[in-house]
Design a protein around this motif. Structure first.
Motif, PDB file in Angstrom:
ATOM      1  N   PHE A 217       9.269   8.026  -2.146  1.00 24.32           N
ATOM      2  CA  PHE A 217       9.461   6.933  -1.190  1.00 24.32           C
ATOM      3  C   PHE A 217       9.308   5.565  -1.827  1.00 24.32           C
ATOM      4  O   PHE A 217       8.792   5.426  -2.935  1.00 24.32           O
ATOM      5  CB  PHE A 217       8.458   7.073  -0.029  1.00 24.32           C
ATOM      6  N   GLY A 218       9.737   4.560  -1.070  1.00 27.20           N
ATOM      7  CA  GLY A 218       9.548   3.160  -1.469  1.00 27.20           C
ATOM      8  C   GLY A 218       9.244   2.374  -0.209  1.00 27.20           C
ATOM      9  O   GLY A 218       9.105   2.950   0.874  1.00 27.20           O
ATOM     10  N   GLY A 219       9.118   1.085  -0.356  1.00 24.52           N
ATOM     11  CA  GLY A 219       8.979   0.191   0.793  1.00 24.52           C
ATOM     12  C   GLY A 219       7.742   0.448   1.633  1.00 24.52           C
ATOM     13  O   GLY A 219       6.696   0.890   1.136  1.00 24.52           O
ATOM     14  N   ALA A 220       7.885   0.215   2.935  1.00 23.56           N
ATOM     15  CA  ALA A 220       6.743   0.280   3.856  1.00 23.56           C
ATOM     16  C   ALA A 220       6.169   1.701   3.926  1.00 23.56           C
ATOM     17  O   ALA A 220       4.954   1.889   4.032  1.00 23.56           O
ATOM     18  CB  ALA A 220       7.176  -0.176   5.239  1.00 23.56           C
ATOM     19  N   LYS A 221       7.059   2.687   3.832  1.00 24.24           N
ATOM     20  CA  LYS A 221       6.607   4.095   3.894  1.00 24.24           C
ATOM     21  C   LYS A 221       5.664   4.380   2.713  1.00 24.24           C
ATOM     22  O   LYS A 221       4.607   4.993   2.881  1.00 24.24           O
ATOM     23  CB  LYS A 221       7.840   5.014   3.847  1.00 24.24           C
ATOM     24  N   LEU A 222       6.051   3.911   1.529  1.00 21.90           N
ATOM     25  CA  LEU A 222       5.213   4.147   0.353  1.00 21.90           C
ATOM     26  C   LEU A 222       3.875   3.410   0.477  1.00 21.90           C
ATOM     27  O   LEU A 222       2.820   3.962   0.132  1.00 21.90           O
ATOM     28  CB  LEU A 222       5.949   3.719  -0.926  1.00 21.90           C
ATOM     29  N   VAL A 223       3.925   2.191   0.989  1.00 19.40           N
ATOM     30  CA  VAL A 223       2.688   1.420   1.152  1.00 19.40           C
ATOM     31  C   VAL A 223       1.727   2.202   2.054  1.00 19.40           C
ATOM     32  O   VAL A 223       0.534   2.358   1.759  1.00 19.40           O
ATOM     33  CB  VAL A 223       2.989   0.014   1.751  1.00 19.40           C
ATOM     34  N   ASN A 224       2.270   2.732   3.131  1.00 17.31           N
ATOM     35  CA  ASN A 224       1.453   3.480   4.082  1.00 17.31           C
ATOM     36  C   ASN A 224       0.888   4.765   3.454  1.00 17.31           C
ATOM     37  O   ASN A 224      -0.298   5.078   3.588  1.00 17.31           O
ATOM     38  CB  ASN A 224       2.300   3.790   5.323  1.00 17.31           C
ATOM     39  N   LEU A 225       1.751   5.482   2.716  1.00 21.50           N
ATOM     40  CA  LEU A 225       1.295   6.726   2.074  1.00 21.50           C
ATOM     41  C   LEU A 225       0.230   6.434   1.018  1.00 21.50           C
ATOM     42  O   LEU A 225      -0.758   7.170   0.888  1.00 21.50           O
ATOM     43  CB  LEU A 225       2.469   7.465   1.431  1.00 21.50           C
TER      44      LEU A 225
END
Ligand code: URA
Length: 249
Positions: A217-225
């Protein structure tokens, strides 16, 4: 344990409870036979596990057995089995899913891209790879890195359980759903399993995302993970340090 068998047993037991609740005391003989048949199968499975595991008195003997293993079809396509590596007296054992391309070539766990991330994750909590023992549920690479099949996991399970017995870790970190489901005997989604300690045979087990999953993932999803994974790592660090400063040394 074979999940289908144990689920069938659960189902039958629930059925019998229902029958008893209706005040019916006679249970058809064929039902009873079915239960004992299932229980026998389960006992046999356990016995098989013990028999194989008894052959290995120590880790290097177990490694030799794994190197000769042909219990499932993955043995035919592997270049090298990946037994695992690290401390022989670890507080922490890390369990992934299965070797990937690079691991298959080198015969070492987590040496590809997800391995690089795992090394960074460990360093973030002041751990070096050689302080822990790193392995995976399945010791041979599934073709095209697909998820290992149930029968492949079952064939390999004895090795993982014997590794745990011989290494006697105080903490286990399961990376991803395959490791978590295999060790905890549940199919709950990873999102509900992570973030708290569970138990396997009296050993504290923490579940977090597999590094390969994080890398997708990248972006907001990655930040959350990443935020969730960091929370898990901090939980692990706090427990690890408590144990290190207390008992094992
Ligand atoms: N992923 C795993 O689960 N294990 C490895 O050894 C490498 C990648």
């Amino acid at each position: 344990m074979n999940k289908e068998v144990s689920q069938e047993l659960k189902h039958l037991k629930a059925l019998f409870k229902g029958i008893a609740a209706l005040g019916i005391s006679h249970v058809p003989k064929r039902h009873l036979e079915k239960i004992s048949d299932i229980e026998e199968k389960m006992a046999k499975k356990k016995l098989q596990a013990t028999t194989v595991s008894l052959k290995a008195a120590d880790l290097s003997e177990l490694e030799q057995i794994v190197h000769k293993c042909h219990l499932c079809p993955l043995a035919q396509s592997r270049k090298n089995p990946v037994f695992g590596e690290g401390s022989k007296n670890p507080i922490l054992m890390i369990v992934g899913e299965a070797p990937g391309r690079e691991e298959d070539i080198q015969g070492r766990p987590f040496v590809g891209r997800s391995g690089e991330l795992l090394t960074k994750m460990l360093r973030a909590i002041n751990l070096e790879r050689q302080e822990v023992f790193i392995t995976s549920v399945v010791k041979c690479r599934p073709p095209r890195n697909r998820t290992p099949k149930k029968e492949e996991i079952e064939a390999c399970l004895t090795y993982l359980l014997k590794q745990i017995e011989l290494l006697d870790p105080k903490l286990i970190l399961c990376l991803g759903a395959t490791a978590a489901h295999t060790l905890l005997g549940t199919e709950e989604p990873l999102a509900t399993l992570r973030g708290k300690f569970h138990q396997y045979n009296g050993i504290k087990v923490l579940v977090t995302y597999h590094p390969a999953y994080l890398l997708r993932f990248g972006g907001a999803k990655l930040v959350n993970l990443k935020r969730q994974a960091w929370h898990d790592l901090q939980l692990l660090q706090s427990e690890y340090e408590k144990i290190k400063n207390g008992a094992k040394g």
